[in-house]
Design a protein around this motif. Structure first.
Motif, PDB file in Angstrom:
ATOM      1  N   SER A 135       0.830  -1.206   0.000  1.00 42.39           N
ATOM      2  CA  SER A 135       0.000   0.000   0.000  1.00 42.39           C
ATOM      3  C   SER A 135       0.861   1.251   0.000  1.00 42.39           C
ATOM      4  CB  SER A 135      -0.866   0.039   1.257  1.00 42.39           C
ATOM      5  OG  SER A 135      -1.659  -1.109   1.330  1.00 42.39           O
ATOM      6  N   TYR A 144       1.450   4.717   1.825  1.00 39.42           N
ATOM      7  CA  TYR A 144       1.214   5.115   3.205  1.00 39.42           C
ATOM      8  C   TYR A 144      -0.049   5.986   3.293  1.00 39.42           C
ATOM      9  CZ  TYR A 144       2.092   6.764   7.901  1.00 39.42           C
ATOM     10  OH  TYR A 144       1.978   7.036   9.231  1.00 39.42           O
ATOM     11  N   GLY A 145      -0.976   5.608   4.143  1.00 36.29           N
ATOM     12  CA  GLY A 145      -2.222   6.351   4.294  1.00 36.29           C
ATOM     13  C   GLY A 145      -3.356   5.822   3.425  1.00 36.29           C
ATOM     14  N   PHE A 146      -3.010   4.944   2.479  1.00 37.77           N
ATOM     15  CA  PHE A 146      -4.052   4.410   1.586  1.00 37.77           C
ATOM     16  C   PHE A 146      -4.165   2.892   1.729  1.00 37.77           C
ATOM     17  CE2 PHE A 146      -2.936   8.478  -0.208  1.00 37.77           C
ATOM     18  CZ  PHE A 146      -4.155   9.005  -0.583  1.00 37.77           C
ATOM     19  N   GLU A 147      -3.922   2.421   2.949  1.00 32.98           N
ATOM     20  CA  GLU A 147      -3.935   0.976   3.189  1.00 32.98           C
ATOM     21  C   GLU A 147      -5.316   0.381   2.917  1.00 32.98           C
ATOM     22  OE1 GLU A 147      -2.717   3.222   5.248  1.00 32.98           O
ATOM     23  OE2 GLU A 147      -0.569   2.771   5.329  1.00 32.98           O
ATOM     24  N   TRP A 148      -6.347   1.222   2.951  1.00 32.67           N
ATOM     25  CA  TRP A 148      -7.711   0.721   2.740  1.00 32.67           C
ATOM     26  C   TRP A 148      -8.007   0.404   1.279  1.00 32.67           C
ATOM     27  CZ3 TRP A 148     -10.402   4.347  -0.213  1.00 32.67           C
ATOM     28  CH2 TRP A 148      -9.803   5.614  -0.270  1.00 32.67           C
ATOM     29  N   ASP A 202      10.245   1.524   1.949  1.00 30.73           N
ATOM     30  CA  ASP A 202       8.908   1.475   2.567  1.00 30.73           C
ATOM     31  C   ASP A 202       8.212   0.143   2.282  1.00 30.73           C
ATOM     32  OD1 ASP A 202       8.649   2.166  -0.111  1.00 30.73           O
ATOM     33  OD2 ASP A 202       6.877   3.404   0.196  1.00 30.73           O
ATOM     34  N   SER A 241       6.107   5.801   8.551  1.00 35.03           N
ATOM     35  CA  SER A 241       5.536   7.145   8.655  1.00 35.03           C
ATOM     36  C   SER A 241       6.182   7.992   7.570  1.00 35.03           C
ATOM     37  CB  SER A 241       5.837   7.746  10.022  1.00 35.03           C
ATOM     38  OG  SER A 241       7.196   8.116  10.086  1.00 35.03           O
ATOM     39  N   PHE A 242       5.784   9.259   7.507  1.00 38.78           N
ATOM     40  CA  PHE A 242       6.426  10.161   6.553  1.00 38.78           C
ATOM     41  C   PHE A 242       7.741  10.702   7.098  1.00 38.78           C
ATOM     42  CE2 PHE A 242       2.083  10.856   4.585  1.00 38.78           C
ATOM     43  CZ  PHE A 242       2.424  10.216   3.405  1.00 38.78           C
TER      44      PHE A 242
END
Lengths: 377, 484
Positions: free
Chosen positions: B53, B55-59, B415, B467-468
């Protein structure tokens, strides 16, 4: 105007480009011949792969004859002939197992030739069932050289006990029949691979000079990388020494478990064949020719910091691996039990070579591993 | 009226935008068919066991067999966009479905997918269906012949950003001074017919590197100038045909060659449409016999159009255009602000790497979404070992978890490597490892340098959260790559 400058520079670049094309077309530089992959593939096919299969085939046929003699007369003399024929065929096999691309890959030759440790319970069951399926994955360890190892060296505590296994009135003939079945099956598969190499596949191998997926060089390098990593590093050293799993030693997983004295010889033989292949050493003449080494040199692949060529770095690492193997005794089973650090040292050095093969060499050669689109990482 | 106000009130023919809409829609449709036909939907999004994914768009994940439905929606909406039918809805669906696909697995990230997503986003707000479209035919009162100049310029600007930033990214020592990675890639193609021998020459990678860099930096400016445009477009064709022949970059060269047509004059596009319409009319008459005599005179997509007004709405007969259809379209004022924010982000985003210490090519922090294309030959190896406090230990075979593409990307991108370490952590926890620790023997080669470890072998990746923030657990790059 900036755009005018840009344009003129751009046009200039095109002119330079075109003139470079022209120079090249007019005088092909001799030092670039090393980049001709057809020559490399041809050398590999004609000078190494085919002759190596032929040499192996000779040894294999001797073993097949010895098997037939033993089956006809299961006596001590025929058993010792079979045993030594098995050793020389198994040793020679180490020099062709690395060709796990093209015909051998198609027939998954290795799966039927050298998956160990042998599954003795499976072998015993197969002996009683003459139609047991020998093509399914579960049967891999019930055939090939490891199964022969068990059948000629491991079915009794000494030679007489082994002979008794075959002269048994109840099951002796079934056991001999299984021995025959395995050798016949191996012979058939070998025949397919050798025939395919010497007829249709050889030209195809030399013609497919690309580096994309499915090209000969790509198949070859990926096959070689897998062979070194999984079947030399892990199979011969990593797994028995426990370096791969729980740190628990597994001496019974060495190659040639029932004839332990040859286990290191097999590994050394496989490793030398690998190094010779990398260097393009002809099986016929012993002289080096166009190879992965010469290709890397022609690409000028090197360590930017020291200027040392990648081919030299690889050869030095191979030499380190070999020297670590030479520090071991012949019997790797005993080494695992008494000197496992020595085994692990080989594993560690081979691991370093794996990285170089899979990353440095493949990357320098621009070997493709996937079918999909790519915009350059 | 200030210059800015004057610019924003400037009107231009809708023809270039309409041609762009049609070509772009058809190209995406073609890409979808190609993707489907190659079996990639299954091999990339259904068969793999795990997915990476952003980061932040794991959904965003593939939907199993329903993934085909997403591709179907995407293909259908691209076709509707090309036809200009239910355009607003179709363009929104196209943007959403395409972007969803792009985000399903980060290991398949490609800059040109990102470019397509961005263009789709812009198209949502552009009046591309007010002529030469079925929407315009259905609603003659919503047809326009002129649109604001800045609507058209937005697409040009997006292309210019792509090229210019791709050129900026090439201003580095590896590309210019060492001709890397072309020095590695070009000899691999030396068995090509005609051009092949060129790629064995050691000068060629330098010529290509410099020419490519100058091309990227200058081409947007050259395309923008009337005087230079024809030559510039010639360069576009040469450049992209060459890249298509040399590298496995799929649809990208075709998309760029077609998209660059947007820079041509309205007249050019009108001629294009007229020629196409004539051609269609000809075919139509041939097929239908001579029923519709008007067909030839009408110059229309639809040879049998009867209403003069509708014909005008298809923009084919200038003299017949009614007052209504000549009217200029005025974009809603919010669009201007959406675009300003959008382009500000586009201009700034590629520079976010500045906030990360360490070599960008090595850590790849801020590497994606920045038009860094074809800059690296990066290969890696990562062998993971799982341990726990009770002495359990296992060396992982990556092929049991990942496809070869995923493995390749994971080995070289920090990542993704961390995400995979967490996949392993969770997997082995289920297998009875007590708080599994994940270590990696990693080795990464960049642009012809010998491999080096990306992560220390003593680093327990199971405990590191993504994380960023700068990834301090990456071993710093030992060499120095100067430039952007």
């Amino acid at each position: 105007m900036i755009t005018k400058i840009n344009l003129s520079v751009f046009l200039l670049a095109i002119v330079v480009l075109l003139s470079a094309c022209k120079t090249k077309l007019d005088n092909p530089k001799p030092d670039n011949n090393g980049l001709e992959r057809a020559a490399i593939l041809s050398h590999y096919a004609n000078e190494i792969i085919l002759p190596a299969y032929n040499q192996f085939n000779v040894k294999f046929q001797l073993m097949a004859i010895a098997t037939d003699s033993f089956i006809a007369q299961p006596n001590a003399s025929n058993l010792s002939t079979l045993r030594s024929a098995w050793i020389s065929a198994y040793t020679e096999w180490q020099k062709v197992e690395l060709f796990d691309f093209g015909p051998a890959e198609k027939e998954t030759l290795r799966n039927f030739y050298n998956i160990y440790p042998a599954d003795t319970a499976g072998i015993q069951a197969n002996i009683l069932n003459s139609t047991a399926n020998l093509e399914v994955p579960v049967s891999f360890a019930q055939q090939g050289f490891p199964a022969l190892d068990y059948l000629v060296n491991g079915v009794g505590s000494d030679r007489d006990a082994c002979l008794a296994f075959y002269t048994d009135t109840n099951n002796g003939s079934k056991r001999l029949a299984y021995l025959k079945r395995i050798v016949t099956r191996m012979n058939g598969l070998l025949g397919l691979v050798v025939t395919n190499w010497s007829t249709a596949y050889k030209d195809k191998f030399i013609e497919k000079t690309g580096l994309d997926i499915g090209s000969s060089t790509s198949l070859m390098v990926n096959g070689l990388a897998l062979h070194y990593e999984r079947f030399m590093r892990s199979g011969k050293f990593g797994i028995p020494s426990g370096a791969m799993l729980n740190g628990v030693i597994a001496p019974e997983k060495v190659e040639a478990f029932y004839e332990k004295e040859i286990s290191r010889t097999l590994a050394l033989s496989a490793h030398q064949a690998y190094v010779d292949f990398f260097n393009g050493k002809s099986v016929k003449t012993g002289l080096e020719g166009p190879s992965l080494k010469t290709y890397l040199n022609a690409l000028d692949a090197k360590d930017g910091l020291t200027g040392k060529s990648l081919s030299q770095i690889l050869n030095e690492q191979f030499a380190v691996c070999k020297s670590k193997m030479n520090l071991l005794q012949n019997n790797l089973y005993e080494e695992v039990k008494n000197n496992n650090q020595g085994m692990k040292n080989v594993f560690t050095e081979m691991q370093a070579a794996v990285r170089m093969i899979k990353v440095d060499m493949s990357s320098a050669m621009s070997i493709t591993i996937t079918f999909t689109d790519n915009d350059g990482d | 009226m200030t210059a800015i106000e004057k610019y924003f009130s400037k009107q231009v023919s809708i023809a270039p935008l309409a041609v762009f809409r049609i070509c772009f829609g058809l190209l995406i449709f073609g890409s979808m068919l190609r993707f489907w036909g190659n079996g990639w939907i299954s091999s990339l999004y259904i068969e793999p066991k795990y997915f990476f994914s952003f980061y932040g768009f794991e959904w965003i994940k593939p939907l199993g067999v329903y993934t085909y439905a997403i591709f179907f929606v995407c293909a259908l909406s691209s076709l509707l966009v090309a036809l200009g039918l239910f355009y607003r809805m179709a363009s929104i669906l196209l943007f959403l479905s395409f972007t969803y696909i792009e985000f399903m697995d980060a290991s398949t990230y490609l800059n040109h997918y990102y470019f397509i997503s961005l263009i789709c986003f812009l198209l949502i707000f552009l009046p591309a269906h007010f002529a030469y479209a079925f929407d315009a035919k259905r609603n003659p009162q919503w047809t326009y012949k002129y649109i604001p100049q800045w609507n058209l310029d937005a697409l040009k600007l997006m292309m210019a950003i792509l090229y210019f930033y791709a050129g900026l990214a090439k201003l580095n020592s590896d590309w210019l001074l060492h001709a890397m990675p072309l020095k590695i890639w070009l000899p691999a193609r030396n068995d090509m017919p005609i051009l092949g021998s060129l790629f064995s020459n050691s000068i060629t990678p330098f010529v290509f590197s410099w020419a490519g860099c100058l091309y990227d930096l200058s081409i947007p400016f050259l395309l923008w100038q009337t005087r230079m445009r024809a030559y510039a477009y010639g360069a576009v064709v040469v450049f992209h045909v060459l890249t298509a022949l040399l590298f496995p970059i799929g649809m990208f060269p075709h998309i760029m060659m077609v998209a660059a047509l947007i820079f041509f004059s309205p007249k050019f596009h009108e001629t294009l449409i007229h020629k196409f319409a004539k051609f269609m009319a000809l075919i139509s008459t041939k097929f239908k016999g001579n029923y519709h005599r008007k067909a030839n005179s009408c110059n229309s997509f639809q040879a049998n159009i009867s209403s003069r007004e509708t014909a005008a709405s298809f923009g084919l007969n200038q003299s017949a255009a009614s007052t209504k259809s000549v009217q200029a379209y005025l974009a809603p004022s919010y669009v201007k602000w959406v675009f300003i924010v959008f382009f500000a982000a586009q201009i700034l985003l590629p520079f976010r790497y500045i906030f990360y210490p360490g070599e960008l090519f090595w850590t790849e922090e801020g590497y994606r979404f920045s038009w860094r294309v074809m800059l690296m030959e990066k290969a890696g190896y990562a062998q993971f070992t799982i341990r726990d406090n009770w002495g359990k230990m296992h060396v992982v075979n990556n092929t049991e978890f990942l496809t070869s593409l995923q493995e390749k990307m994971m080995c070289t991108q920090a990542d993704l490597l961390l995400q995979y370490a967490h996949i392993l952590r969770n997997h082995y926890a289920k297998l009875g490892f007590d708080k599994p620790q994940v270590y990696v023997d990693s080795y990464v080669a960049l642009n012809g340098r010998l491999g080096k470890p990306l992560v220390g072998s003593e680093t327990n990746l199971a405990e590191i959260a993504d994380s960023f923030a700068p990834k301090t657990w990456i071993i710093p790059f030992t060499d120095d790559i100067k430039g952007f």
